[in-house]
Design a protein around this motif. Structure first.
Motif, PDB file in Angstrom:
ATOM      1  N   LEU A 122      67.885 -15.719  59.145  1.00 41.57           N
ATOM      2  CA  LEU A 122      66.376 -16.020  59.174  1.00 41.57           C
ATOM      3  C   LEU A 122      65.858 -14.488  59.297  1.00 41.57           C
ATOM      4  O   LEU A 122      64.813 -14.266  58.700  1.00 41.57           O
ATOM      5  N   LEU A 123      66.492 -13.554  60.124  1.00 44.64           N
ATOM      6  CA  LEU A 123      66.102 -12.062  60.281  1.00 44.64           C
ATOM      7  C   LEU A 123      66.257 -11.410  59.013  1.00 44.64           C
ATOM      8  O   LEU A 123      65.546 -10.303  58.794  1.00 44.64           O
ATOM      9  N   THR A 124      67.086 -11.793  57.905  1.00 48.76           N
ATOM     10  CA  THR A 124      67.266 -11.033  56.681  1.00 48.76           C
ATOM     11  C   THR A 124      65.747 -11.068  55.875  1.00 48.76           C
ATOM     12  O   THR A 124      65.511 -10.566  54.937  1.00 48.76           O
ATOM     13  N   THR A 125      65.033 -12.260  56.166  1.00 51.05           N
ATOM     14  CA  THR A 125      63.836 -12.617  55.314  1.00 51.05           C
ATOM     15  C   THR A 125      62.604 -12.270  56.008  1.00 51.05           C
ATOM     16  O   THR A 125      61.736 -12.550  55.291  1.00 51.05           O
ATOM     17  N   SER A 126      62.582 -11.801  57.388  1.00 50.26           N
ATOM     18  CA  SER A 126      61.191 -11.807  58.051  1.00 50.26           C
ATOM     19  C   SER A 126      60.960 -10.212  58.386  1.00 50.26           C
ATOM     20  O   SER A 126      61.843  -9.538  58.670  1.00 50.26           O
ATOM     21  N   ASP A 127      59.806  -9.769  57.801  1.00 52.88           N
ATOM     22  CA  ASP A 127      59.283  -8.423  58.165  1.00 52.88           C
ATOM     23  C   ASP A 127      58.446  -8.407  59.830  1.00 52.88           C
ATOM     24  O   ASP A 127      58.028  -7.377  60.185  1.00 52.88           O
ATOM     25  N   ARG A 128      58.321  -9.579  60.023  1.00 54.99           N
ATOM     26  CA  ARG A 128      57.481  -9.816  61.257  1.00 54.99           C
ATOM     27  C   ARG A 128      58.478 -10.091  62.565  1.00 54.99           C
ATOM     28  O   ARG A 128      59.409 -10.629  62.286  1.00 54.99           O
ATOM     29  N   PRO A 129      57.769 -10.258  63.580  1.00 55.03           N
ATOM     30  CA  PRO A 129      58.669 -10.540  64.816  1.00 55.03           C
ATOM     31  C   PRO A 129      59.063 -12.073  64.687  1.00 55.03           C
ATOM     32  O   PRO A 129      58.361 -12.908  63.637  1.00 55.03           O
ATOM     33  N   VAL A 130      60.344 -12.628  64.967  1.00 56.95           N
ATOM     34  CA  VAL A 130      60.626 -13.984  65.016  1.00 56.95           C
ATOM     35  C   VAL A 130      60.929 -14.485  66.439  1.00 56.95           C
ATOM     36  O   VAL A 130      61.603 -13.773  67.330  1.00 56.95           O
ATOM     37  N   ARG A 131      60.185 -15.449  66.873  1.00 60.65           N
ATOM     38  CA  ARG A 131      60.102 -16.135  67.998  1.00 60.65           C
ATOM     39  C   ARG A 131      60.859 -17.820  67.689  1.00 60.65           C
ATOM     40  O   ARG A 131      60.105 -18.501  67.139  1.00 60.65           O
ATOM     41  N   LEU A 132      61.711 -17.950  68.612  1.00 63.63           N
ATOM     42  CA  LEU A 132      62.403 -19.270  68.332  1.00 63.63           C
ATOM     43  C   LEU A 132      62.347 -19.763  69.951  1.00 63.63           C
ATOM     44  O   LEU A 132      62.558 -19.284  71.000  1.00 63.63           O
ATOM     45  N   ARG A 161      66.890   3.219  54.825  1.00 63.40           N
ATOM     46  CA  ARG A 161      67.051   2.125  53.999  1.00 63.40           C
ATOM     47  C   ARG A 161      67.407   0.903  54.685  1.00 63.40           C
ATOM     48  O   ARG A 161      67.458  -0.334  54.204  1.00 63.40           O
ATOM     49  N   GLU A 162      67.835   0.994  55.821  1.00 68.67           N
ATOM     50  CA  GLU A 162      68.632  -0.337  56.664  1.00 68.67           C
ATOM     51  C   GLU A 162      67.185  -0.889  57.295  1.00 68.67           C
ATOM     52  O   GLU A 162      66.301  -0.417  57.552  1.00 68.67           O
ATOM     53  N   HIS A 163      67.557  -1.986  57.671  1.00 67.09           N
ATOM     54  CA  HIS A 163      66.511  -2.781  58.489  1.00 67.09           C
ATOM     55  C   HIS A 163      67.129  -3.149  59.917  1.00 67.09           C
ATOM     56  O   HIS A 163      68.417  -3.725  59.810  1.00 67.09           O
ATOM     57  N   LEU A 164      66.537  -2.904  61.079  1.00 66.85           N
ATOM     58  CA  LEU A 164      67.218  -3.144  62.118  1.00 66.85           C
ATOM     59  C   LEU A 164      66.123  -4.050  63.036  1.00 66.85           C
ATOM     60  O   LEU A 164      64.937  -3.810  62.931  1.00 66.85           O
ATOM     61  N   ARG A 165      66.750  -4.927  63.787  1.00 65.97           N
ATOM     62  CA  ARG A 165      65.999  -6.075  64.681  1.00 65.97           C
ATOM     63  C   ARG A 165      66.329  -5.709  65.901  1.00 65.97           C
ATOM     64  O   ARG A 165      67.661  -5.876  66.305  1.00 65.97           O
ATOM     65  N   LEU A 166      65.494  -5.550  67.058  1.00 68.56           N
ATOM     66  CA  LEU A 166      65.763  -5.690  68.394  1.00 68.56           C
ATOM     67  C   LEU A 166      65.374  -6.885  68.901  1.00 68.56           C
ATOM     68  O   LEU A 166      64.529  -7.460  68.607  1.00 68.56           O
ATOM     69  N   SER A 201      57.736  -5.378  70.576  1.00 70.54           N
ATOM     70  CA  SER A 201      57.374  -4.677  69.326  1.00 70.54           C
ATOM     71  C   SER A 201      57.231  -3.196  69.774  1.00 70.54           C
ATOM     72  O   SER A 201      57.754  -2.379  68.964  1.00 70.54           O
ATOM     73  N   ARG A 202      56.701  -3.075  70.813  1.00 66.70           N
ATOM     74  CA  ARG A 202      56.534  -1.781  71.434  1.00 66.70           C
ATOM     75  C   ARG A 202      57.538  -1.023  71.556  1.00 66.70           C
ATOM     76  O   ARG A 202      57.854   0.208  71.074  1.00 66.70           O
ATOM     77  N   LEU A 203      58.462  -1.523  72.446  1.00 63.48           N
ATOM     78  CA  LEU A 203      59.735  -1.041  72.714  1.00 63.48           C
ATOM     79  C   LEU A 203      60.637  -0.710  71.387  1.00 63.48           C
ATOM     80  O   LEU A 203      61.363   0.374  71.324  1.00 63.48           O
ATOM     81  N   ALA A 204      60.580  -1.751  70.355  1.00 62.76           N
ATOM     82  CA  ALA A 204      61.213  -1.834  69.147  1.00 62.76           C
ATOM     83  C   ALA A 204      60.638  -0.477  68.385  1.00 62.76           C
ATOM     84  O   ALA A 204      61.553   0.602  67.834  1.00 62.76           O
ATOM     85  N   THR A 205      59.302  -0.057  68.630  1.00 64.65           N
ATOM     86  CA  THR A 205      58.952   1.128  68.010  1.00 64.65           C
ATOM     87  C   THR A 205      59.370   2.318  68.376  1.00 64.65           C
ATOM     88  O   THR A 205      59.757   3.238  67.728  1.00 64.65           O
ATOM     89  N   ALA A 206      59.207   2.487  69.732  1.00 57.48           N
ATOM     90  CA  ALA A 206      59.849   3.667  70.490  1.00 57.48           C
ATOM     91  C   ALA A 206      61.333   3.857  70.220  1.00 57.48           C
ATOM     92  O   ALA A 206      61.592   4.968  70.064  1.00 57.48           O
ATOM     93  N   GLY A 207      61.944   2.437  70.261  1.00 56.45           N
ATOM     94  CA  GLY A 207      63.390   2.739  69.954  1.00 56.45           C
ATOM     95  C   GLY A 207      63.823   3.098  68.511  1.00 56.45           C
ATOM     96  O   GLY A 207      64.648   4.081  68.434  1.00 56.45           O
ATOM     97  N   GLY A 208      62.955   2.791  67.432  1.00 57.32           N
ATOM     98  CA  GLY A 208      63.194   3.353  66.224  1.00 57.32           C
ATOM     99  C   GLY A 208      62.927   4.683  65.965  1.00 57.32           C
ATOM    100  O   GLY A 208      63.756   5.301  65.329  1.00 57.32           O
ATOM    101  N   ARG A 209      61.809   5.363  66.662  1.00 57.36           N
ATOM    102  CA  ARG A 209      61.432   6.685  66.677  1.00 57.36           C
ATOM    103  C   ARG A 209      62.846   7.462  67.294  1.00 57.36           C
ATOM    104  O   ARG A 209      63.126   8.391  66.911  1.00 57.36           O
TER     105      ARG A 209
END
Length: 162
Positions: free
Chosen positions: A72-82, A103-108, A124-132
């Motif tokens: 599921l995470l391979t196909t989504s560009d948005r947050p995933v909530r289950l 070129r990689e895609h990472l999900r927190l 999402s905010r933590l993921a943005t800070a972590g990405g930077r």
């Protein structure tokens, strides 16, 4: 030159990923968090870091591997909530994209309870800070490699002996 190389080479990407996962686990109050890497073609995903309480009481590690959430995470560009569904063995899950210029895609992700809009916003905010931070560490590491090359080629230069 040695001091400059040492200061650029300080960031440890693995330690930074661990800190990011621990911060996400603490922020969510669940004890479960980690990072998932999705290949550039978005065909496969695998957990690159998992932080879980001792003994993994909710069995999140095997759930990650067998639930289909990685696909599921391979196909989504948005947050995933289950949602959490205890009888079905669903721990509750939230994952946010980590914005990276590579070129990689990472999900927190975090797991272990039901998550709401506020949780998604914070992750999402933590993921943005972590990405930077991860990109900065990668950039500093690349700069240190370049400086090692400059230093190696500069050793034979006449001005280097002055």
């Amino acid at each position: 030159m040695h001091e400059l190389i040492r200061s650029f080479a300080c960031p440890d990407a693995a330690a930074l990923a661990d800190l990011l996962a621990r911060a996400a686990a603490s922020l969510s109050g669940t004890g479960y968090a980690g990072l998932v890497r999705v290949d550039p073609l978005r065909e496969t995903a695998h957990a690159v870091h998992v932080h879980a309480p001792p003994g993994d009481p909710l069995r999140v590690r095997p759930w990650l591997a067998g639930s289909g959430v990685l696909k599921l995470l391979t196909t989504s560009d948005r947050p995933v909530r289950l949602p959490r569904d205890v009888p079905a063995g669903e721990p509750g899950f939230l994952a946010a994209p980590v914005p990276l210029a590579v070129r990689e895609h990472l999900r927190l992700w975090v797991a272990g309870r039901d998550f709401g809009d506020h949780d998604e916003h914070l992750l999402s905010r933590l993921a943005t800070a972590g990405g930077r931070a991860l990109e900065a560490a990668s950039g500093l590491d690349a700069a240190a490699r370049l400086l090692r090359g400059v230093h190696a080629f500069g050793e034979g230069h006449p001005a280097a002996s002055r």
